[in-house]
Design a protein around this motif. Structure first.
Motif, PDB file in Angstrom:
ATOM      1  N   GLY A 139     112.361  85.001  33.536  1.00  0.00           N
ATOM      2  CA  GLY A 139     111.423  85.731  32.694  1.00  0.00           C
ATOM      3  C   GLY A 139     112.010  87.014  32.175  1.00  0.00           C
ATOM      4  N   PRO A 140     111.553  87.484  31.020  1.00  0.00           N
ATOM      5  CA  PRO A 140     112.054  88.745  30.479  1.00  0.00           C
ATOM      6  C   PRO A 140     111.659  89.945  31.321  1.00  0.00           C
ATOM      7  N   ARG A 141     110.690  89.759  32.227  1.00  0.00           N
ATOM      8  CA  ARG A 141     110.275  90.855  33.114  1.00  0.00           C
ATOM      9  C   ARG A 141     110.203  90.362  34.565  1.00  0.00           C
ATOM     10  N   GLY A 142     111.115  89.481  34.961  1.00  0.00           N
ATOM     11  CA  GLY A 142     111.127  88.978  36.324  1.00  0.00           C
ATOM     12  C   GLY A 142     110.430  87.638  36.437  1.00  0.00           C
ATOM     13  N   MET A 143     110.215  87.176  37.680  1.00  0.00           N
ATOM     14  CA  MET A 143     109.704  85.828  37.919  1.00  0.00           C
ATOM     15  C   MET A 143     108.471  85.825  38.819  1.00  0.00           C
ATOM     16  N   ARG A 144     107.719  86.925  38.834  1.00  0.00           N
ATOM     17  CA  ARG A 144     106.558  87.003  39.721  1.00  0.00           C
ATOM     18  C   ARG A 144     105.560  85.868  39.444  1.00  0.00           C
ATOM     19  N   ARG A 145     105.265  85.640  38.170  1.00  0.00           N
ATOM     20  CA  ARG A 145     104.288  84.608  37.827  1.00  0.00           C
ATOM     21  C   ARG A 145     104.796  83.224  38.222  1.00  0.00           C
ATOM     22  N   HIS A 146     106.093  82.971  37.945  1.00  0.00           N
ATOM     23  CA  HIS A 146     106.652  81.681  38.309  1.00  0.00           C
ATOM     24  C   HIS A 146     106.568  81.454  39.816  1.00  0.00           C
ATOM     25  N   ARG A 147     106.852  82.480  40.576  1.00  0.00           N
ATOM     26  CA  ARG A 147     106.839  82.316  42.028  1.00  0.00           C
ATOM     27  C   ARG A 147     105.420  82.151  42.560  1.00  0.00           C
ATOM     28  N   GLN A 148     104.455  82.771  41.924  1.00  0.00           N
ATOM     29  CA  GLN A 148     103.069  82.531  42.315  1.00  0.00           C
ATOM     30  C   GLN A 148     102.691  81.072  42.085  1.00  0.00           C
ATOM     31  N   ILE A 149     103.129  80.513  40.973  1.00  0.00           N
ATOM     32  CA  ILE A 149     102.864  79.106  40.682  1.00  0.00           C
ATOM     33  C   ILE A 149     103.586  78.213  41.679  1.00  0.00           C
ATOM     34  N   GLN A 150     104.850  78.536  41.990  1.00  0.00           N
ATOM     35  CA  GLN A 150     105.609  77.726  42.944  1.00  0.00           C
ATOM     36  C   GLN A 150     104.992  77.773  44.336  1.00  0.00           C
ATOM     37  N   ARG A 151     104.483  78.936  44.754  1.00  0.00           N
ATOM     38  CA  ARG A 151     103.794  79.029  46.042  1.00  0.00           C
ATOM     39  C   ARG A 151     102.534  78.164  46.053  1.00  0.00           C
ATOM     40  N   ALA A 152     101.835  78.135  44.922  1.00  0.00           N
ATOM     41  CA  ALA A 152     100.641  77.303  44.831  1.00  0.00           C
ATOM     42  C   ALA A 152     101.004  75.821  44.919  1.00  0.00           C
ATOM     43  N   TRP A 153     102.111  75.415  44.272  1.00  0.00           N
ATOM     44  CA  TRP A 153     102.568  74.032  44.380  1.00  0.00           C
ATOM     45  C   TRP A 153     102.935  73.693  45.818  1.00  0.00           C
ATOM     46  N   LEU A 154     103.622  74.612  46.492  1.00  0.00           N
ATOM     47  CA  LEU A 154     104.025  74.380  47.868  1.00  0.00           C
ATOM     48  C   LEU A 154     102.804  74.248  48.771  1.00  0.00           C
ATOM     49  N   LYS A 155     101.802  75.091  48.562  1.00  0.00           N
ATOM     50  CA  LYS A 155     100.561  75.018  49.344  1.00  0.00           C
ATOM     51  C   LYS A 155      99.858  73.682  49.113  1.00  0.00           C
ATOM     52  N   THR A 156      99.817  73.220  47.864  1.00  0.00           N
ATOM     53  CA  THR A 156      99.195  71.930  47.567  1.00  0.00           C
ATOM     54  C   THR A 156      99.955  70.796  48.234  1.00  0.00           C
ATOM     55  N   LEU A 157     101.281  70.862  48.211  1.00  0.00           N
ATOM     56  CA  LEU A 157     102.087  69.837  48.874  1.00  0.00           C
ATOM     57  C   LEU A 157     101.769  69.788  50.363  1.00  0.00           C
ATOM     58  N   GLU A 158     101.678  70.934  51.009  1.00  0.00           N
ATOM     59  CA  GLU A 158     101.403  70.980  52.439  1.00  0.00           C
ATOM     60  C   GLU A 158     100.009  70.451  52.761  1.00  0.00           C
ATOM     61  N   ASP A 159      99.041  70.772  51.911  1.00  0.00           N
ATOM     62  CA  ASP A 159      97.648  70.427  52.214  1.00  0.00           C
ATOM     63  C   ASP A 159      97.239  69.038  51.725  1.00  0.00           C
ATOM     64  N   HIS A 160      97.855  68.568  50.620  1.00  0.00           N
ATOM     65  CA  HIS A 160      97.367  67.347  49.983  1.00  0.00           C
ATOM     66  C   HIS A 160      98.452  66.305  49.717  1.00  0.00           C
ATOM     67  N   GLY A 161      99.686  66.598  50.109  1.00  0.00           N
ATOM     68  CA  GLY A 161     100.739  65.603  49.991  1.00  0.00           C
ATOM     69  C   GLY A 161     101.280  65.479  48.571  1.00  0.00           C
ATOM     70  N   MET A 162     102.131  64.471  48.401  1.00  0.00           N
ATOM     71  CA  MET A 162     102.842  64.284  47.137  1.00  0.00           C
ATOM     72  C   MET A 162     101.895  63.955  45.989  1.00  0.00           C
ATOM     73  N   ALA A 163     100.950  63.052  46.206  1.00  0.00           N
ATOM     74  CA  ALA A 163     100.024  62.674  45.142  1.00  0.00           C
ATOM     75  C   ALA A 163      99.174  63.874  44.720  1.00  0.00           C
ATOM     76  N   GLY A 164      98.753  64.675  45.699  1.00  0.00           N
ATOM     77  CA  GLY A 164      97.980  65.867  45.381  1.00  0.00           C
ATOM     78  C   GLY A 164      98.792  66.870  44.588  1.00  0.00           C
ATOM     79  N   LEU A 165     100.071  67.019  44.947  1.00  0.00           N
ATOM     80  CA  LEU A 165     100.932  67.933  44.208  1.00  0.00           C
ATOM     81  C   LEU A 165     101.086  67.482  42.765  1.00  0.00           C
ATOM     82  N   PHE A 166     101.295  66.183  42.564  1.00  0.00           N
ATOM     83  CA  PHE A 166     101.456  65.693  41.202  1.00  0.00           C
ATOM     84  C   PHE A 166     100.202  65.985  40.376  1.00  0.00           C
ATOM     85  N   GLY A 167      99.028  65.753  40.964  1.00  0.00           N
ATOM     86  CA  GLY A 167      97.789  66.043  40.258  1.00  0.00           C
ATOM     87  C   GLY A 167      97.642  67.514  39.922  1.00  0.00           C
TER      88      GLY A 167
END
Length: 290
Positions: A139-167
């Protein structure tokens, strides 16, 4: 109207007779090499495999040597107890180039692998002829937003598995145009491909790695290689304005906006994406020999 015919021909099968290339201690990479000429090396994000690049690079392979590979601990490459660091992944790229006797290459990164492309260009500038950053997480001003999204994907993977992450990630990375055109059958078909490409463990390791590394935009000023940012104007992770600002941080950078495309613009417009790379390589080679 985007042409999604390439997605219907998406290939996932590996060439079983392809030898793995040893790079670092104990690391062996699955790779594919097609075509001849100036080298273009395709860097996976953690949601892609080497075979899945075939339909998105078939035109490039008519004019260039196109190399794709699976990162260590992903796909058909060797797996180890610990995920490699970004430094080790960058060293693997150089080990691959050495084994294939490629002196220098254009690097094409997509999503999180745009960070890997940046790191290779910073650490090994003599080996990089140019960069193509598709749907960058830089990002032109860092990657804070991207990392927030990646943390959310990781949380979904942990809680709902691969199919949940894809959704979860599907409406965030797939364009509105593609979502409407594909409907439920397309969603289910791509989910099946997604589940076949990777494992929950590989994705967990990859997403955790994506949360590491230097995110300073100032690093980009040190990259002398010509750089092309390719951004879909329907990319929810980075706006067209952000893409233009990002490209301006490189000493020799520019941005191309792909109409109606999402976070992975080659999904929406594979032919146009390859045309952009072809034009970029030709112009960069001409400037280098001027």
């Amino acid at each position: 109207m985007p042409n999604y015919e390439a997605l219907h021909r998406l290939e996932l099968d590996y060439h079983e007779d392809t030898p793995r290339i040893p790079t670092r201690d104990g690391a062996e990479l699955y790779y594919e090499s097609r075509g001849e000429g100036t080298a273009i090396t395709l860097l996976n994000n953690f949601f892609m495999s080497a075979p899945s690049w075939r339909v998105f690079s078939e035109e490039l392979a008519r004019n260039y040597r196109v190399v794709s590979y699976d990162m260590c601990n992903h796909g058909a490459s060797s797996h180890h107890d610990e995920e490699p660091t970004w430094e080790e992944h960058a060293a693997d790229v150089i080990g691959l180039l050495d084994a294939l006797e490629i002196e220098s290459t254009y690097l094409v990164g997509t999503s999180i692998s745009t960070a890997l492309a940046r790191d290779v260009a910073l650490r090994y500038p003599d080996r990089v002829r140019g960069l193509v950053l598709a749907g960058p997480v830089l990002g032109p001003r860092g990657m804070r937003r991207h990392r927030q999204i990646q943390r959310a994907w990781l949380k979904t993977l942990e809680d709902h598995g691969m199919a949940g992450l894809f959704g979860h990630l599907y409406p965030e990375v797939i364009s509105m145009e593609m979502n409407e055109a594909f409907g439920s059958p397309g969603f289910l078909g791509l989910r099946e491909s997604f589940l076949a490409i990777t494992t929950a463990e590989d994705l967990r390791n990859g997403l955790n790695l994506a949360l590491q590394g230097d995110t300073s935009p100032e690093l980009l000023a040190h990259i002398q290689a010509p750089t092309l940012v390719v951004l879909g104007d329907d990319d929810n992770l980075l706006s067209p304005t952000g893409g233009q600002e990002l490209a301006a941080l490189f000493p020799n950078g520019r941005c191309e906006i792909v109409p109606k495309a999402g976070h992975v613009p080659f999904f929406d417009e594979p032919e146009y994406f390859q045309e952009l790379i072809h034009k970029f390589v030709q112009e960069s080679e001409s400037a280098a020999h001027a």
